[in-house]
Write a protein that holds these residues in place. Structure first.
Motif, PDB file in Angstrom:
ATOM      1  N   ALA A   1      20.380  39.364   8.031  1.00 46.93           N
ATOM      2  CA  ALA A   1      19.989  39.354   9.450  1.00 46.93           C
ATOM      3  C   ALA A   1      20.665  38.200  10.188  1.00 46.93           C
ATOM      4  O   ALA A   1      21.104  38.349  11.331  1.00 46.93           O
ATOM      5  N   LEU A   2      20.757  37.033   9.532  1.00 48.29           N
ATOM      6  CA  LEU A   2      21.417  35.892  10.158  1.00 48.29           C
ATOM      7  C   LEU A   2      22.915  36.144  10.322  1.00 48.29           C
ATOM      8  O   LEU A   2      23.508  35.784  11.340  1.00 48.29           O
ATOM      9  N   MET A   3      23.509  36.788   9.332  1.00 47.78           N
ATOM     10  CA  MET A   3      24.935  37.074   9.419  1.00 47.78           C
ATOM     11  C   MET A   3      25.253  38.041  10.548  1.00 47.78           C
ATOM     12  O   MET A   3      26.254  37.890  11.245  1.00 47.78           O
TER      13      MET A   3
ATOM     14  N   GLU B   1      26.533  58.665  14.599  1.00 47.20           N
ATOM     15  CA  GLU B   1      25.147  58.641  15.058  1.00 47.20           C
ATOM     16  C   GLU B   1      24.181  58.040  14.039  1.00 47.20           C
ATOM     17  O   GLU B   1      23.070  57.648  14.395  1.00 47.20           O
ATOM     18  N   GLU B   2      24.578  57.948  12.785  1.00 43.94           N
ATOM     19  CA  GLU B   2      23.684  57.391  11.772  1.00 43.94           C
ATOM     20  C   GLU B   2      24.096  55.986  11.323  1.00 43.94           C
ATOM     21  O   GLU B   2      23.408  55.348  10.546  1.00 43.94           O
ATOM     22  N   ALA B   3      25.220  55.499  11.852  1.00 44.33           N
ATOM     23  CA  ALA B   3      25.717  54.195  11.428  1.00 44.33           C
ATOM     24  C   ALA B   3      25.051  53.070  12.217  1.00 44.33           C
ATOM     25  O   ALA B   3      24.721  53.226  13.395  1.00 44.33           O
ATOM     26  N   SER B   4      24.845  51.960  11.549  1.00 47.40           N
ATOM     27  CA  SER B   4      24.340  50.740  12.186  1.00 47.40           C
ATOM     28  C   SER B   4      24.940  49.563  11.431  1.00 47.40           C
ATOM     29  O   SER B   4      25.459  49.716  10.315  1.00 47.40           O
ATOM     30  N   GLU B   5      24.883  48.382  12.043  1.00 37.71           N
ATOM     31  CA  GLU B   5      25.407  47.195  11.366  1.00 37.71           C
ATOM     32  C   GLU B   5      24.699  46.990  10.029  1.00 37.71           C
ATOM     33  O   GLU B   5      25.338  46.680   9.014  1.00 37.71           O
ATOM     34  N   GLU B   6      23.372  47.169  10.038  1.00 42.20           N
ATOM     35  CA  GLU B   6      22.615  46.944   8.804  1.00 42.20           C
ATOM     36  C   GLU B   6      23.032  47.923   7.712  1.00 42.20           C
ATOM     37  O   GLU B   6      23.225  47.522   6.561  1.00 42.20           O
TER      38      GLU B   6
END
Length: 519
Positions: A243-245, A488-493
């Protein structure tokens, strides 16, 4: 040279106060402050481009900071050269080791400091020093053996011994395990713990999160050139560090128009180019941008080089518009309509001393020639049209490209492939080192290429860029594809968790043994 176990000192071994460093168009470090206690392993992590490499180069005298100060053992110091860093007891051990393969272990350890008597190298003292340094590691290495005959892991031990022989007290290790098998990593960690307990301080840079929990005492997280987290490893877990990164919500910085991609233009089946590319498969469709994600060492650049014929392929199959192809050189790839904008545009994409005209026309000289003579008028018309289309800012077509800005250099490479009318374009880190305005222009041009039926593979370490520009994202880790995400399903996490080998929601030190975090 003997090191005895000692209590941790109250004064930090190294302290960085408000250090900043800027390059044209990029603020690499912005007021970075951290304290590194002596006799500890202090990890520094962050995404690609977070500022880790710049900080290392400042600590080792390769760069001078624009502002702030550095203290060693509580005293302000000026580190204006690598020699100054060595005098202060700082030494860096990089992933690419700086050893001389043909020289012996003892000679490498003493390199630059050969003991001599009456102008002749004192071999007895040379070998005695080497044995003393090697003894600190607790690893049996013959000082008479040429370094080229050692494994990568043993060469790394020699690099550590070399630093200790030079009386280094603060060792900076940059991706030390990238090329090591698990057994050798365990051996390296035993040596690090032994030296740490004897008072040596380690600054440890790694893209492998599980290593932070295994070897480090403290971790600092950098993001966009700033410290965003600084805590004992005992108080950290994977979710918190990730999360910090990441640290930011995704915004559509440079959105592109969306449309349904067309027919398949490229199919890759089981492509292997060991040791960095292992059984990779994916497809690419006309009008599509396919993002390639993964941390440094994941094999992204090696994959696209193999596709372009720049590196040899050991196995697998590539189909271009349904026809099997096998590129044994970039010339063959170019002839079939495949172009590459390489990560190192200055060293691999441009001939810096040549003009804008010559750089753009390099890939189409065969089409501009008649009876072996370049038709200057045709060349000028072609290049001038592309300079206008791409808005390349240059005083004239004869301007050497070395004098253009980074963004205009990148557009010059792109113009070359547009001149060739490539069907597949590969962008490796397309916006690295260029300013925001130039980035927007590159994105606009990429969108235009897709709108006109082109197809793009984009390697990028910038997650917002990947998520904003890609129709699909293929994630690589340790040479293999570990996941594919639709836009549509991609996120950074999700992308980062795949790249790290971490399950969503996993906490503590429970990262699987192959996890890699993000050269």
């Amino acid at each position: 040279m003997s090191l005895a176990a000692a209590p941790l000192p109250a004064i930090p071994a190294v302290e960085v106060r408000g250090v900043s460093k800027a390059f044209p168009g990029v603020r690499a470090l912005d007021g970075v402050s951290l304290r590194i206690r002596g006799g500890t392993v202090h990890a520094i992590v962050g995404e690609n481009g977070a500022g880790k490499s710049t900080l290392i180069k400042i600590l080792t005298g390769v760069y001078r900071p624009d502002g702030g100060e550095i203290l060693v053992d509580g005293r302000p110091v000026v580190i204006d050269s690598p020699a100054a860093a060595r005098r202060l007891g700082l030494a860096a051990i990089y992933q690419e080791l700086t050893l001389v393969p043909e020289m012996t272990v003892a000679e490498n350890i003493a390199l630059g400091r050969f003991p001599a008597r009456l102008g002749v190298v004192d071999r007895r003292r040379l070998e005695a020093r080497a044995r003393e340094a090697l003894a600190l590691l607790g690893e049996p290495i013959d000082p008479h053996v040429p370094v080229r005959r050692l494994s990568v892991a043993r060469q790394q031990m020699v690099a550590v011994a070399k630093a200790l022989a030079a009386e280094a007290r603060i060792l900076i290790m940059d991706e030390p395990t990238a090329a090591l098998p698990q057994r050798e990593i365990a051996r390296l960690f035993r040596v690090i713990r032994r030296l740490r307990d004897q008072g040596v301080t380690f600054i440890y840079i790694s893209h492998r999160l599980e290593e932070i929990f295994e070897i480090a005492d403290h971790v600092t997280v950098l993001r966009d050139g700033r410290v965003v987290g600084d805590l004992p490893v005992a108080e950290a877990d994977v979710d918190r560090i990730v999360a910090l990164m990441i640290g930011r919500q995704l915004h559509e910085f440079f959105p592109r128009e969306r449309h349904t991609p067309g027919e398949e233009v490229l199919r890759v089946e089981g492509l292997s180019a060991p040791p960095r590319v292992l059984d990779v498969s994916f497809t690419l469709r006309r009008g599509e941008i396919l993002g390639l994600a993964g941390m440094v060492g994941s094999g992204r650049t090696e994959l696209v080089r193999a596709l372009f014929g720049a590196d040899p392929v050991a196995g697998g199959r590539v189909l271009l518009e349904g026809r099997p192809v096998r590129f044994r050189s970039p010339r063959q790839a170019i002839a079939q309509g495949v172009g590459l904008l390489p990560e190192e545009r200055k060293g691999q994409g441009l001939v810096l001393a040549l003009s804008v005209r010559d750089n753009i026309s390099l890939a189409v000289l065969d089409r501009l020639a008649r009876l072996g003579v370049i038709q200057a008028a045709r060349q000028t018309r072609l290049v001038a049209d592309l300079v206008r289309r791409l808005d390349i800012r240059t005083p004239g077509l004869e301007q050497p490209v070395m004098y253009l800005s980074g963004g205009n250099q990148q557009k010059t490479v792109l113009a070359r492939w547009l001149a060739r009318r490539c069907r597949v374009l590969i962008f490796d880190e397309p916006t690295r080192g260029i300013d925001v305005g130039a980035k927007a222009e590159i994105y606009r041009l990429m969108s235009a290429i897709c709108r006109e039926g082109g197809a793009i593979i984009m390697v990028s370490s910038d997650l917002p860029e990947l998520l904003s520009m890609s129709d699909r994202i293929v994630v690589m880790r340790q040479g293999r594809v570990v996941g594919e995400l639709r836009r549509e399903e991609a996120s950074e996490e999700r992308v980062l968790n795949l790249a790290l080998g971490v399950e969503a929601g996993e906490a503590g030190g429970g990262v699987d043994g192959g996890a890699v975090v993000g050269r």
